[in-house]
Design an enzyme around this catalytic site. Structure first.
Site, short mmCIF file in Angstrom:
data_model
loop_
_atom_site.label_atom_id
_atom_site.label_comp_id
_atom_site.label_asym_id
_atom_site.label_seq_id
_atom_site.Cartn_x
_atom_site.Cartn_y
_atom_site.Cartn_z
CG ASN A 11 -1.61 1.26 1.42
OD1 ASN A 11 -1.69 2.01 0.51
ND2 ASN A 11 -2.51 1.36 2.52
CD1 TRP A 12 3.34 1.07 -3.02
CD2 TRP A 12 3.27 2.30 -4.83
NE1 TRP A 12 4.21 0.43 -3.93
CE2 TRP A 12 4.08 1.21 -5.20
CE3 TRP A 12 3.21 3.14 -5.93
CZ2 TRP A 12 4.65 0.89 -6.32
CZ3 TRP A 12 3.81 2.99 -7.24
CH2 TRP A 12 4.42 1.64 -7.41
CE LYS A 13 -0.17 3.09 4.82
NZ LYS A 13 -0.16 3.40 6.44
CG HIS A 95 -5.96 1.94 5.14
ND1 HIS A 95 -5.48 3.02 6.03
CD2 HIS A 95 -4.70 1.16 5.03
CE1 HIS A 95 -4.23 2.78 6.33
NE2 HIS A 95 -3.77 1.48 5.86
CD GLU A 97 -2.97 5.42 6.82
OE1 GLU A 97 -3.09 5.59 5.48
OE2 GLU A 97 -1.97 5.10 7.57
CD GLU A 166 -3.55 -2.30 7.21
OE1 GLU A 166 -2.60 -2.77 6.62
OE2 GLU A 166 -3.95 -1.08 7.12
N GLY A 172 2.63 2.39 10.72
CA GLY A 172 3.57 3.41 10.70
C GLY A 172 4.24 3.84 11.93
CB SER A 210 5.17 -1.85 12.07
OG SER A 210 4.68 -0.49 12.19
N GLY A 231 2.83 -1.08 4.35
CA GLY A 231 3.02 0.37 3.96
C GLY A 231 4.22 0.64 3.86
N GLY A 232 4.93 1.34 4.72
CA GLY A 232 6.45 1.75 4.78
C GLY A 232 7.45 0.86 3.88
P1 13P Z 1 2.91 0.31 7.79
O1 13P Z 1 3.55 -0.84 7.09
O2 13P Z 1 3.72 1.46 7.32
O3 13P Z 1 2.76 0.42 9.27
O4 13P Z 1 1.63 0.48 7.15
C1 13P Z 1 0.47 -0.45 7.11
C2 13P Z 1 -0.67 -0.03 6.50
O5 13P Z 1 -1.48 0.62 6.86
C3 13P Z 1 -0.74 -0.78 5.24
O6 13P Z 1 -2.06 -0.64 4.61
#
Ligand code: 13P
Length: 248
Positions: A11-13, A95, A97, A166, A172, A210, A231-232
């Site tokens: 997930n590149w956000k 998600h 967010e 999640e 994050g 994470s 994510g990251g």
């Molecule tokens: P991180 O891997 O950066 O914690 O993000 C997880 C995430 O929200 C994937 O959708």
């Protein structure tokens, strides 16, 4: 344990640029093929270009959100018809967010999952509790409520979705849920799905929050964790490739 093929979705956000995307995808394509299914969920403006880059490869691509409506006066939104026209395979819905910053409700998330399935796009439905909810002992209640609305809305089609657990406090933050904490919730979700669908044992439940190269293998080794939503660590080819390899 299970015959479920693992899925690792990046997930590149809201990260990326045409140059950075090309480099990242180049690195992933070069490292493949992988034993697990692999996908990248990219920002809307890059969907078409990423689709072209990945065409004919084993790496699938997806969006990070979609509208719950077919079409119409919904400024800024993207419909599932538009996504499917380009060959979109997955769409992340719900998600945390988007729930937090865009006020998405459980029902809107379920409606998005339904309309995506109608176009042959697999929704990756996210559920998860906040730190306050976990500390108040509400984790089970929260994730079950989030999933139950999706189950109710999709009926028998529930077997076609991917679920991502999640925990909001792990996103994050570098604070990964322990494999035992994650497995405990995955087992609860699997049991809830079993009560709704005979296909529950074939469904993929991803963990997100994470996930990194150094913790991925232990998480993915849990009986009900069928891959990850990353994510990251999805933004650097070396990290993402290492996580994909940890999945098989
Ligand atoms: P991180 O891997 O950066 O914690 O993000 C997880 C995430 O929200 C994937 O959708």
């Amino acid at each position: 344990m299970s015959a479920r093929k693992k899925l690792v979705a990046g997930n590149w956000k809201m990260h990326g640029s045409r140059a950075a995307n090309a480099e990242l995808l180049g690195g992933i394509l070069q490292a493949g093929p992988f034993g697990a299914d692999v996908a990248v969920c990219v920002p809307a403006p890059y969907l078409g270009e990423v689709g072209i880059t990945l065409a004919g490869s084993a790496v699938a691509w997806g969006a990070q959100d979609c509208s719950a409506h077919e079409q119409g006066a919904y400024t800024g939104d993207v419909s599932v018809s538009m996504l499917s026209e380009f060959g979109c395979r997955y769409v992340i819905v719900g998600h945390s967010e988007r729930r937090a910053y865009h006020g998405e409700t459980d029902q809107q998330v379920a409606d998005k999952a339904k309309i995506a399935l109608g176009k042959g796009i697999t929704p990756i439905v996210c559920v998860g509790e906040t730190l306050a909810q976990r500390e108040a002992g509400q984790t089970e209640e929260v994730v079950k409520r989030q999933l139950s609305v999706v189950i109710h809305t999709l009926g028998q089609c529930i077997g076609e979705i991917v679920v991502a657990y999640e925990p909001v406090w792990a996103i994050g933050t570098g604070k990964t849920a322990s494999p035992e904490q994650a497995q405990e919730v995955h087992a609860l979700l699997r049991a809830q799905l079993r009560a709704a669908s005979q296909r529950a044992d074939g469904m993929r439940l991803l963990y997100g929050g994470s996930v990194k190269p150094d913790n991925a293998a232990t998480l993915f080794g849990q009986p009900d964790i069928d891959g990850g939503l990353i994510g990251g660590a999805a933004l650097k080819a070396a990290d993402f490739v290492a996580v994909c390899r940890a999945a098989g």
